[in-house]
Structures are given as structure tokens and as C-alpha cells.
Design a protein around this motif. Structure first.
Motif, PDB file in Angstrom:
ATOM      1  N   ARG A 125      -0.027  -6.603  -4.439  1.00 26.62           N
ATOM      2  CA  ARG A 125      -1.427  -7.450  -4.173  1.00 26.62           C
ATOM      3  C   ARG A 125      -1.547  -8.280  -3.074  1.00 26.62           C
ATOM      4  N   GLU A 128      -7.628  -9.925  -3.960  1.00 28.90           N
ATOM      5  CA  GLU A 128      -8.339  -8.821  -4.839  1.00 28.90           C
ATOM      6  C   GLU A 128      -7.924  -7.641  -4.538  1.00 28.90           C
ATOM      7  N   THR A 129      -7.285  -7.180  -3.118  1.00 30.85           N
ATOM      8  CA  THR A 129      -7.252  -6.091  -2.998  1.00 30.85           C
ATOM      9  C   THR A 129      -5.392  -5.389  -2.646  1.00 30.85           C
ATOM     10  N   TRP A 130      -5.077  -4.112  -3.916  1.00 33.60           N
ATOM     11  CA  TRP A 130      -4.113  -3.860  -4.454  1.00 33.60           C
ATOM     12  C   TRP A 130      -3.538  -2.120  -3.152  1.00 33.60           C
ATOM     13  N   THR A 131      -2.581  -2.110  -3.168  1.00 30.25           N
ATOM     14  CA  THR A 131      -1.946  -1.123  -2.665  1.00 30.25           C
ATOM     15  C   THR A 131      -0.881  -0.539  -3.471  1.00 30.25           C
ATOM     16  N   LYS A 141      -5.505   2.409  -1.980  1.00 27.48           N
ATOM     17  CA  LYS A 141      -5.539   1.597  -1.442  1.00 27.48           C
ATOM     18  C   LYS A 141      -6.924   0.801  -2.193  1.00 27.48           C
ATOM     19  N   CYS A 142      -7.188  -0.558  -3.102  1.00 26.43           N
ATOM     20  CA  CYS A 142      -8.369  -0.704  -3.739  1.00 26.43           C
ATOM     21  C   CYS A 142      -8.960  -1.956  -3.198  1.00 26.43           C
ATOM     22  N   THR A 143      -9.905  -2.614  -3.039  1.00 21.25           N
ATOM     23  CA  THR A 143     -10.801  -4.019  -3.481  1.00 21.25           C
ATOM     24  C   THR A 143     -11.811  -4.358  -4.813  1.00 21.25           C
ATOM     25  N   ALA A 169     -13.389  -2.212  -9.713  1.00 17.01           N
ATOM     26  CA  ALA A 169     -13.201  -1.898  -7.613  1.00 17.01           C
ATOM     27  C   ALA A 169     -13.532  -0.824  -7.248  1.00 17.01           C
ATOM     28  N   VAL A 172     -11.029   1.920  -1.233  1.00 13.54           N
ATOM     29  CA  VAL A 172     -10.487   1.916  -0.094  1.00 13.54           C
ATOM     30  C   VAL A 172     -10.175   3.402   0.312  1.00 13.54           C
TER      31      VAL A 172
END
Length: 201
Positions: A125, A128-131, A141-143, A169, A172
Motif C-alpha cells: 500500500r 490510497e494506491t494498492w498493489t 493495482k488500484c487507487t 476504487a 489501474v
């Protein structure tokens, strides 16, 4: 014996934002006709049958050929290769619903359990971006979608097996190639969610 795990989760799916599953209680038709989703989980703290699960990462990969509520889903698990065999068995029992808890509610909707694979599962993390990555099987990956104050917009009281409160979210990147489930997208228009979670059974 009672068990409990808590930590963080993120997911991406192939539906356009916002996924209809959430607002229709799994009855909505996926925007692409079928649903492909990878749910990444990081356990901060937990145990089952005396086996400590702190730090274990895993991913549940699912596909339904129509609305998820119609059932006949294919589900497979990827458990971090750094986990012991005992930890992998405990996570499998929890994530499949065999051990009760939140995932047990989804068990009647599973038509095929595709098995368990082991791979290095990375869960990260950054704000607020998660991979989440697992070898060549999953790379996503999401934001978070933020409000005017820069805070994540979230949905409350949802019927979601991971948590009743999940952040909105957008995916990405979303790549899944495992258990016969294949999906690639880099458009930034697809759905994602994340949240903290606490399960017990």
C-alpha cells in the motif's frame, strides 16, 4: 476451535466502475457478461487451531458466467509460498468457507473449486494506491476514489463477504491468468475496492 484473522484487502474485477454486484446484492448482470475478480488479502494478525497466521498473504480468484448470485462460480486460491504447509491449510479452510465465517456464505455459490497454488504473493500500500502480485498469475493495482477533501469515498452496510464497509476504487492495472481465468486491462475504468477486515469463526 475458534479462529480469527484481521488485516487489509483489495480487489479488482473486470466490471466497469461501479460494479453492479455491490448495489444489487450479487443479482446484477456483470458489465462484461461474466465476472472475473481477484481478491488480495494480507493478514496482520490471526490464528487457527494453534497455527499463527500473522503476515500471511493470499489471493482468491473467482469467475462467474453471469450474476454472482446465480452461483456456479469457479474459485481458486493462491497462497504465499513463504507460508508453511500448516498455514496454507488453515488459510484454505478459512478462504473456502470450510471453517465457517464470512466466506461460508459464498460456499453455496461455488460450482468448482479450482484448487490451491503457491506463489510469492506481494501485498503493498502507498497512500490510497494498492498493489497485489503473485508470480505470473496475478498483477493488479488500484487507487481510491477520493472526495473533495482527499479522503476515500466508501460504501457502508454492503453485503460483501470481506467487509460491510469498502472503499470505492478504480483498477489501474488488472491482470489475471490462473485457474483458466484470463483478464487484462490497463484502461483505468474498471472496478476495484479495498478495506480493513476482521473475520472469525
Amino acid at each position: 476451535m475458534a479462529w480469527q484473522i484481521s488485516g487489509s484487502y483489495m480487489e479488482t474485477c473486470n466490471c466497469e466502475f461501479l460494479c453492479p454486484c455491490i448495489v444489487t446484492n450479487l443479482q446484477g448482470k456483470p458489465t462484461e457478461g461474466d465476472c472475473k475478480v481477484a481478491i488480495g488479502m494480507h493478514i496482520d494478525k490471526g490464528s487457527k487451531d494453534g497455527v499463527a497466521l500473522d503476515g500471511v498473504n493470499f489471493i482468491a480468484v473467482m469467475q462467474s458466467n453471469g450474476p454472482m448470485g446465480a452461483g456456479n462460480m469457479t474459485v481458486g486460491l493462491i497462497v504465499d509460498s513463504g507460508a508453511s504447509d500448516e498455514q496454507a491449510q488453515a488459510v484454505t479452510a478459512i478462504a473456502s468457507g470450510q471453517a465457517g465465517g464470512p466466506m461460508a456464505a459464498l460456499a453455496p455459490l461455488i460450482g468448482k473449486f479450482a484448487g490451491v497454488e503457491r506463489a510469492k504473493v506481494a501485498f503493498e500500500r502507498d497512500g490510497e494506491t494498492w498493489t497485489v502480485k503473485a508470480g505470473k498469475s496475478v498483477d493488479q493495482k488500484c487507487t481510491g476514489v477520493l472526495n473533495m477533501e482527499g479522503k476515500p469515498i466508501a460504501l457502508d452496510s454492503v453485503s460483501h463477504p470481506v467487509s460491510s464497509r469498502i472503499a470505492l476504487a478504480k483498477a489501474v492495472d488488472s491482470h489475471m491468468h490462473v485457474f483458466g481465468i484470463d483478464w487484462d486491462d490497463t484502461s483505468g475504468t474498471r472496478n476495484a475496492h479495498y478495506s480493513a477486515f476482521a473475520w472469525s469463526g
